[in-house]
Design an enzyme around this catalytic site. Sequence first.
Site, short mmCIF file in Angstrom:
data_model
loop_
_atom_site.label_atom_id
_atom_site.label_comp_id
_atom_site.label_asym_id
_atom_site.label_seq_id
_atom_site.Cartn_x
_atom_site.Cartn_y
_atom_site.Cartn_z
N GLU A 57 0.78 -1.23 0.00
CA GLU A 57 0.00 0.00 0.00
C GLU A 57 0.83 1.29 0.00
OE1 GLU A 57 -3.08 0.54 -0.36
OE2 GLU A 57 -4.22 -1.23 0.18
N SER B 267 -28.55 -29.89 49.81
CA SER B 267 -27.76 -30.07 51.04
C SER B 267 -26.40 -29.39 50.97
CB SER B 267 -27.56 -31.57 51.31
OG SER B 267 -28.78 -32.23 51.45
#
Length: 786
Positions: A77, A338
């Site tokens: 680029e 429990s």
Amino acid sequence: MRKRRAVRQLFFVSLLIAGAGYYFALPDRLFVDPFATVLEDNEGQLLSASIAGDGQWRFPEVDTVPEKFRRALIHFEDRRFYAHPGVDLLALGRAMRQNWRAGRIVSGGSTLTMQVIRLSRKDRPRTIWQKAVEIALATRLELRYSKEEILELYASHASFGGNVVGLEAACWRYVGRSPSQISWAEAATLAVLPNNPSLIHPGRNRSTLLGKRNRLLNRLFTSGAIDSLTYSLALAEPIPEAPLALPRMAPHALDFMKKKGREGERLVTTITRDLQETVNLRVRDHFNRLRANQIHNVAVLVVDVHSGNVLAYVGNTAAGADHNEAVDIVQAPRSTGSILKPVLYAAMLDEGKMLPRSLQPDVPTLINGFAPENFSHQFDGAVPADQALIRSLNIPAVYQLRAYRYEKFHSLLTRLGLTTLTYEPDHYGLSLVLGGAEASLWEVTGLYASMARTLNYYFQSPGQLRYSPATYHSPTLVRTEVFDTLRLVDTSSPISAGALWQTFEVLKEVYRPGEESGWKYFHSSRTVAWKTGTSIGFRDAWAVGVTPEYVVGIWVGNADGEGRPGLTGTEAAAPILFDVFSTLPATAWFSKPLQELRSVRVCQQSGELAGEYCQSVNEEMVPAAGQASTKCHYHQRVFLTVDGRHRVHRGCYPGDALQAQNWFVLPPLQEHYFRVLHLFYRPLPPYLASCGIDLIAPFDLVYPLPDTRIVLPRQLSGQRNPVVFRAVHSTPQSTLYWHLDGRFVGATQGSHHLPFYPSAGRHSITIVDESGQTLTRSFDVSATGS
């Protein structure tokens, strides 16, 4: 002269305005797009992610750009990226020539800096004016950010095709790896995509994409960025196929953090990726077994004791939408069964209300209309407290809670971190310890981790403060939420180290009855203190295991609350618990907190402090408060006839013929059930007839219990059903005489069962045995259909 001065002033004002405009032209925040929520493990590896609010896979901005992608991108680029001030005049000139010759725009000549500006300004038309604005803003951007920061902005916001935005999302969607792990071929492919994102569509333009990638690879090779071998290998790599699904290793943990307001963030968690993956696989294996019984949901939480860090978070199984796979069970309040009994056991020890093996009643019980039952619907009569905890018996736990007081237990649980107790204590009553309250796996596992942490950070050096209040805290999932465990120290703790150590000593027993349905043995290479729980109706199965290093919490059931036969803590949850522990390193056991323990003489049969008549006494270490607990009241000094068949006293029997014995005596109702299971138990002999009657009745009513309210439904014929009264006597062959409201109604011998047809209202039953002992109890009767 004045005109020239005015022109000069206007020039400077214009210059100042232009400078101010240039300075403020760039917004404080370039990009305002929403981000995906990203969950990473403790080393920054992706665990799960959710798409951004605008439907784009856009990860939060990166703070570094991988070297391979950086080089590939610059070569493709903007080769003079590090030399220009945001605008490359040579590139612009070349682009103008190309566009003039082609008669249309074929090249924009934009630098990476200008592309960042264009990305931030969205879909602006590509005109000469817009290009001029981009040039100005690009130079301004170069003044605010470094070159590396500009690359990071580009890598975070460039479009890579479809709804994939940013390098990180592209790496996971197209190659299934993080940006730091991509190859040169992959870096080149990703570098060319933002220039033409449509090339990534599978089945279309693949030759074009391949050609662009290979030309970039050639450019990298020619420039010396890669060597010939790397170049050859890169050319041989195929280009990406269809987009890949992102990892979903901890989706419920991700949803949990989003609900906490962390949406759109990159969250570095405390989760260990390898362990998370392993636990996911173990849960999947057990799910295949469980769903054969139409049990569809499982949750697992693994916590590091020292830090409280969550090491693995499995919120649910992949059971499908029909079975509520999206529900995060880790955070869902469920009936506790429990699972809170060990907390009550430790609290009772901590206050000296019992010792570790103190006998607890286990008989038919009715307390203010509450009639608890054991899982097996059977009774032991009396059972040591440690065995009652191991076997998870309900009735002894209710007696313990009544002695401790449920209001105080409610307060203790809140102090220990349970936030789900949203009602007043009276709402729960004595059911608080039997699953009458709800809690989440998150808080239950955190509670056990806090108790273990208290033992780990208990200071035993003489003269040193002993506890850190910071040891009690909820689990930590995100690394920024760190608790400083040793920040403060204090001399008190919600539960002492001595009581906690004694509780874990009981819970590390490996043999357990499967919720009273048969003995199980779990093979484990390490010592684990563990407890299971099952809610009423077989809706929730719990298992929690503790070592000094780790706590593992398991919940199994159906998210919609459907109960299933066999859905118990031992049968459904405990196998997963030990399977998970098998993947964790073995550790040493907790150090004994000697400063918190005292050596006392304990009656071997009753488990209480030894009294003067106890026959067998042991020296045992108990929590410090246990020194002031109740002395044994079960052993009595009795006097017998020479043949030992009757009890006597000095007033009715020659003193020189008396023989004194110490005798273990249980109340009649406890004795009735206890003697069936313990052949060593000897009931007291009856008093000699000439010596009068016993001060304590040797019998008791099993039904009705005190202040029972009895409902007698009618049969279809209209006739009322009877109510069967039942009594027990220490001498089974004794005869009992029954009186209802003062009227004799019958006698029983051996098996003391008698049917009655009482009318509605208040009644009293009186029973008299052969020796004249009397027992009276009141009850109420209401009849349906009357």
